[in-house]
Design an enzyme around this catalytic site. Structure first.
Site, mmCIF file in Angstrom:
data_model
loop_
_atom_site.group_PDB
_atom_site.id
_atom_site.type_symbol
_atom_site.label_atom_id
_atom_site.label_comp_id
_atom_site.label_asym_id
_atom_site.label_seq_id
_atom_site.Cartn_x
_atom_site.Cartn_y
_atom_site.Cartn_z
ATOM 1 N N TYR A 47 -27.664 -14.261 -28.848
ATOM 2 C CA TYR A 47 -27.864 -15.541 -29.528
ATOM 3 C C TYR A 47 -29.199 -15.544 -30.269
ATOM 4 O O TYR A 47 -29.296 -16.021 -31.395
ATOM 5 C CB TYR A 47 -27.815 -16.707 -28.534
ATOM 6 C CG TYR A 47 -27.815 -18.036 -29.239
ATOM 7 C CD1 TYR A 47 -26.614 -18.630 -29.625
ATOM 8 C CD2 TYR A 47 -29.009 -18.686 -29.554
ATOM 9 C CE1 TYR A 47 -26.601 -19.829 -30.303
ATOM 10 C CE2 TYR A 47 -29.007 -19.881 -30.237
ATOM 11 C CZ TYR A 47 -27.796 -20.465 -30.615
ATOM 12 O OH TYR A 47 -27.793 -21.641 -31.297
ATOM 13 N N PHE A 88 -25.199 -24.565 -61.606
ATOM 14 C CA PHE A 88 -24.093 -23.981 -60.858
ATOM 15 C C PHE A 88 -23.550 -25.073 -59.942
ATOM 16 O O PHE A 88 -24.294 -25.911 -59.444
ATOM 17 C CB PHE A 88 -24.470 -22.723 -60.068
ATOM 18 C CG PHE A 88 -23.243 -22.146 -59.415
ATOM 19 C CD1 PHE A 88 -22.265 -21.538 -60.178
ATOM 20 C CD2 PHE A 88 -23.025 -22.298 -58.058
ATOM 21 C CE1 PHE A 88 -21.082 -21.085 -59.599
ATOM 22 C CE2 PHE A 88 -21.847 -21.842 -57.471
ATOM 23 C CZ PHE A 88 -20.870 -21.231 -58.247
ATOM 24 N N THR A 89 -22.229 -25.041 -59.716
ATOM 25 C CA THR A 89 -21.534 -26.143 -59.035
ATOM 26 C C THR A 89 -22.184 -26.526 -57.698
ATOM 27 O O THR A 89 -22.591 -27.676 -57.509
ATOM 28 C CB THR A 89 -20.067 -25.746 -58.805
ATOM 29 O OG1 THR A 89 -20.036 -24.478 -58.137
ATOM 30 C CG2 THR A 89 -19.330 -25.610 -60.137
ATOM 31 N N ASP A 96 -32.287 -18.422 -57.838
ATOM 32 C CA ASP A 96 -30.962 -18.153 -57.288
ATOM 33 C C ASP A 96 -30.731 -16.656 -57.486
ATOM 34 O O ASP A 96 -30.449 -16.198 -58.597
ATOM 35 C CB ASP A 96 -29.903 -18.987 -58.014
ATOM 36 C CG ASP A 96 -28.499 -18.776 -57.433
ATOM 37 O OD1 ASP A 96 -28.267 -17.711 -56.813
ATOM 38 O OD2 ASP A 96 -27.654 -19.663 -57.605
ATOM 39 N N LYS A 155 -22.036 -11.699 -53.071
ATOM 40 C CA LYS A 155 -21.836 -11.099 -54.393
ATOM 41 C C LYS A 155 -22.532 -9.727 -54.450
ATOM 42 O O LYS A 155 -22.016 -8.757 -53.927
ATOM 43 C CB LYS A 155 -22.369 -12.038 -55.481
ATOM 44 C CG LYS A 155 -21.445 -13.211 -55.782
ATOM 45 C CD LYS A 155 -21.543 -14.328 -54.814
ATOM 46 C CE LYS A 155 -20.915 -15.613 -55.302
ATOM 47 N NZ LYS A 155 -20.954 -16.670 -54.283
ATOM 48 N N ARG A 181 -13.455 -22.450 -65.414
ATOM 49 C CA ARG A 181 -14.881 -22.771 -65.496
ATOM 50 C C ARG A 181 -15.074 -23.619 -66.737
ATOM 51 O O ARG A 181 -15.584 -23.183 -67.758
ATOM 52 C CB ARG A 181 -15.734 -21.503 -65.558
ATOM 53 C CG ARG A 181 -15.692 -20.666 -64.298
ATOM 54 C CD ARG A 181 -16.620 -21.056 -63.170
ATOM 55 N NE ARG A 181 -16.199 -22.128 -62.296
ATOM 56 C CZ ARG A 181 -16.632 -22.272 -61.042
ATOM 57 N NH1 ARG A 181 -17.451 -21.388 -60.499
ATOM 58 N NH2 ARG A 181 -16.273 -23.296 -60.308
ATOM 59 N N PHE A 231 -13.104 -29.056 -58.427
ATOM 60 C CA PHE A 231 -12.307 -27.919 -58.892
ATOM 61 C C PHE A 231 -11.659 -27.144 -57.745
ATOM 62 O O PHE A 231 -10.617 -26.529 -57.920
ATOM 63 C CB PHE A 231 -13.184 -26.962 -59.721
ATOM 64 C CG PHE A 231 -14.399 -26.467 -58.981
ATOM 65 C CD1 PHE A 231 -15.555 -27.214 -58.943
ATOM 66 C CD2 PHE A 231 -14.375 -25.258 -58.313
ATOM 67 C CE1 PHE A 231 -16.676 -26.761 -58.246
ATOM 68 C CE2 PHE A 231 -15.478 -24.796 -57.620
ATOM 69 C CZ PHE A 231 -16.627 -25.559 -57.577
HETATM 70 N N1 F0G Z 1 -25.202 -19.551 -56.709
HETATM 71 C C1 F0G Z 1 -24.390 -18.897 -57.548
HETATM 72 C C2 F0G Z 1 -24.916 -18.419 -58.856
HETATM 73 C C3 F0G Z 1 -23.056 -18.664 -57.178
HETATM 74 O O1 F0G Z 1 -22.272 -17.997 -58.018
HETATM 75 C C4 F0G Z 1 -22.590 -19.128 -55.926
HETATM 76 C C5 F0G Z 1 -21.200 -18.940 -55.539
HETATM 77 C C6 F0G Z 1 -23.473 -19.813 -55.092
HETATM 78 C C7 F0G Z 1 -24.774 -19.998 -55.519
HETATM 79 C C8 F0G Z 1 -23.036 -20.378 -53.780
HETATM 80 O O2 F0G Z 1 -22.866 -19.367 -52.851
HETATM 81 O O3 F0G Z 1 -20.403 -19.361 -52.375
HETATM 82 O O4 F0G Z 1 -22.025 -18.146 -50.921
HETATM 83 O O5 F0G Z 1 -21.942 -20.605 -50.885
HETATM 84 N N2 F0G Z 1 -20.315 -18.607 -56.362
HETATM 85 C C9 F0G Z 1 -18.929 -18.311 -56.067
HETATM 86 C C10 F0G Z 1 -18.240 -17.926 -57.348
HETATM 87 C C11 F0G Z 1 -18.217 -19.360 -55.293
HETATM 88 O O6 F0G Z 1 -17.024 -17.698 -57.289
HETATM 89 O O7 F0G Z 1 -18.880 -17.816 -58.381
HETATM 90 P P1 F0G Z 1 -21.748 -19.381 -51.704
#
Ligand code: F0G
Length: 476
Positions: free
Chosen positions: A91, A143-144, A234, A277, A401, A468
């Site tokens: 843990y 970013f979303t 980021d 990624k 997108r 989305f």
């Molecule tokens: N920042 C960027 C630039 C991203 O592309 C993503 C995720 C995140 C933050 C969030 O990270 O998914 O690990 O919580 N992008 C995915 C995509 C979902 O398909 O582009 P996460």
């Protein structure tokens, strides 16, 4: 910009050029395969209807070539799988955490590390640690999930990316750059005390995977320093960004991706990371900072939302695979073949006159849905429609997108209407072959050739956050 920014070695060749050619190939061979299913048009018609014309709601079993995302979809190496067997599932104080921490310090250069289950966990922590209600956070295109966490803390995101990033045809080697005049104007308007940090992303996802130059990060850092504003990164696809700097920016051709990554990070105060990624793992993330004060806040909140500060939502084995993935992601040969594969697909589409975002970015090819369906109003969701049509044609799964991803304005409730209305063909790392890219390109061409007369969609269910992912549609 033209030809100088493109490396001949990773561009597809015409038949005539192929005599005497020297091809590149991946620096790995395949040890294990995962069968995938072919479906009939009738089966796909049923599946996409049941999924409300939203590719996020399809069952993976019904997908032939899955280009929804490059997130968590990489193939791990034999070394990473071996690392999975070395998981220390204590843990507290897992040995794998210290390996991960050491590699983040070594390759990114930050002092303090907080592990999280994935990127948005880290976005939550940094937003919660730094943002007060009424604050403004400038960044190079939203970013979303990043923007959602900034807004949940009462902040407002302001886009300060260069104008060229909103034009899919504009050729620019560093289309992800921050416009320094726009940033200065935000500071003048709101005052530095209302800006907790500037939010800078490497290879800007929503702009088409477009990189930021070293010159730009240096200049942004200098501007932030003059006003006492922090700069956070980021780092999700920052290793890919480093490759573009090596390829395109004067003075970096003889530096390694690893050296460039570390230099870039040195101009920032910390970073959040979706390790799913660049880092070649299926799950994981982290926040890393140089400020002890910010670390203390984040490493306290992490125990409330993620897990103890030495695992943050990851199993020990996941942290080990990630520590090894960080070493693999910066190998120049790996990066060359990764981006080379994206360019192979993009090169075919360009050769056939299909409208895609230029220049080709790091992780994906972005189809310009507005030019597939020039007559379709944005409110009928051209990119959502195109992603559904591509699935129907061939079982290939892509991601919208455009206006659906952009969500609604938090203040007015109206749709955000992005200039870019795109469909992303995202390439998982080390997963698909060149033949899969050929099949994909041919399917896109078939959909493009048959685009005339295609009907748009109507949204029939809209969730409040990040719509989305779960919205549902019907054909008009
Ligand atoms: N920042 C960027 C630039 C991203 O592309 C993503 C995720 C995140 C933050 C969030 O990270 O998914 O690990 O919580 N992008 C995915 C995509 C979902 O398909 O582009 P996460």
């Amino acid at each position: 910009m033209g030809t100088t920014m493109n490396d001949d070695a990773v561009q597809p060749k015409t038949m005539g050029q192929q005599f005497g050619r020297r091809s590149w190939a991946e620096p790995w061979k395949i040890k294990m395969v995962e069968p995938i299913k072919m479906t009939t048009r009738e089966e796909r018609e049923r599946a996409i209807r049941e999924a409300g014309f939203n590719t996020f709601l399809l069952k993976s079993e019904d997908v032939y070539i899955d280009l929804l995302t490059d997130s968590g979809t990489s193939a791990m190496s034999d070394r990473q799988w071996a690392g999975m067997m070395l998981g220390d599932e204590a843990y507290a104080g897992s040995r794998n955490f210290y390996h991960l921490e050491a590699n983040i310090q070594k390759y990114y250069g930050y002092k303090y590390v907080v592990p999280t289950h994935q990127g948005r966990g880290a976005e939550h922590l940094i937003s919660r640690a730094l943002i007060e209600p009424g604050d403004v956070i400038p960044g190079n295109m939203y970013f979303t999930t990043t923007r959602a966490h900034q807004e949940l803390q009462g902040g407002a995101f302001v886009d300060v990316i260069i104008d060229e990033a909103h034009d899919p045809q504009y050729e620019h080697p560093f289309k992800g750059n921050i416009d320094l005049d726009k940033l200065q104007a935000v500071i003048d308007k709101h005052g530095a005390e209302k800006i907790p940090y500037v939010s800078l992303a490497g290879t800007v996802n929503m702009a088409g995977g477009q990189p930021v130059s070293m010159e730009n990060v240096r200049a942004v850092k200098a501007l932030c320093d003059r006003h006492g504003i922090a700069l956070y990164l980021d780092a999700t696809r920052m290793a890919e960004n480093a490759f573009f700097i090596q390829e395109r920016e004067a003075g970096y051709a003889n530096k390694s991706v690893a050296e460039i990554l570390k230099e870039f990070c040195s101009y920032t105060d910390g970073a959040w990371m979706s390790a799913k990624k660049d880092s070649l793992v299926n799950i994981g993330g982290w926040l890393a900072v140089n400020s002890q004060e910010v670390y203390d806040i984040a490493s306290n909140w992490v125990v409330v939302f993620e897990g103890l500060h030495t695992y943050g939502g990851m199993a020990g084995r996941d942290m080990e695979a990630l520590a090894i993935g960080i070493e693999e992601q910066v190998q120049d040969d790996h990066m060359r073949s990764r981006i080379g594969q994206v360019r192979y697909l993009g090169g075919l589409l360009e050769e056939w006159g299909i409208p895609i975002v230029r220049p080709i970015g790091g992780h994906a090819i972005f189809l310009d849905a507005k030019r597939f369906y020039p007559e379709m109003p944005q409110d009928e969701f051209p990119a959502q429609t195109l992603a559904a049509e591509l699935y129907l044609d061939s079982g290939i799964r892509a991601m919208e997108r455009g206006i659906v991803s952009a969500g609604r304005n938090a203040a007015t409730g109206d749709h955000n209407r992005p200039k870019l209305e795109l469909v992303r063909l995202t390439i998982p790392r080390r997963v698909y072959t060149q033949a899969h890219m050929d099949v994909t390109a041919e399917a896109v061409k078939a959909v493009y050739d048959g685009a005339a007369g295609t009907c748009g969609l109507r949204m029939v269910y809209e969730p409040k956050y990040l719509r989305f992912f779960q919205a549902r549609f019907e054909r008009l």
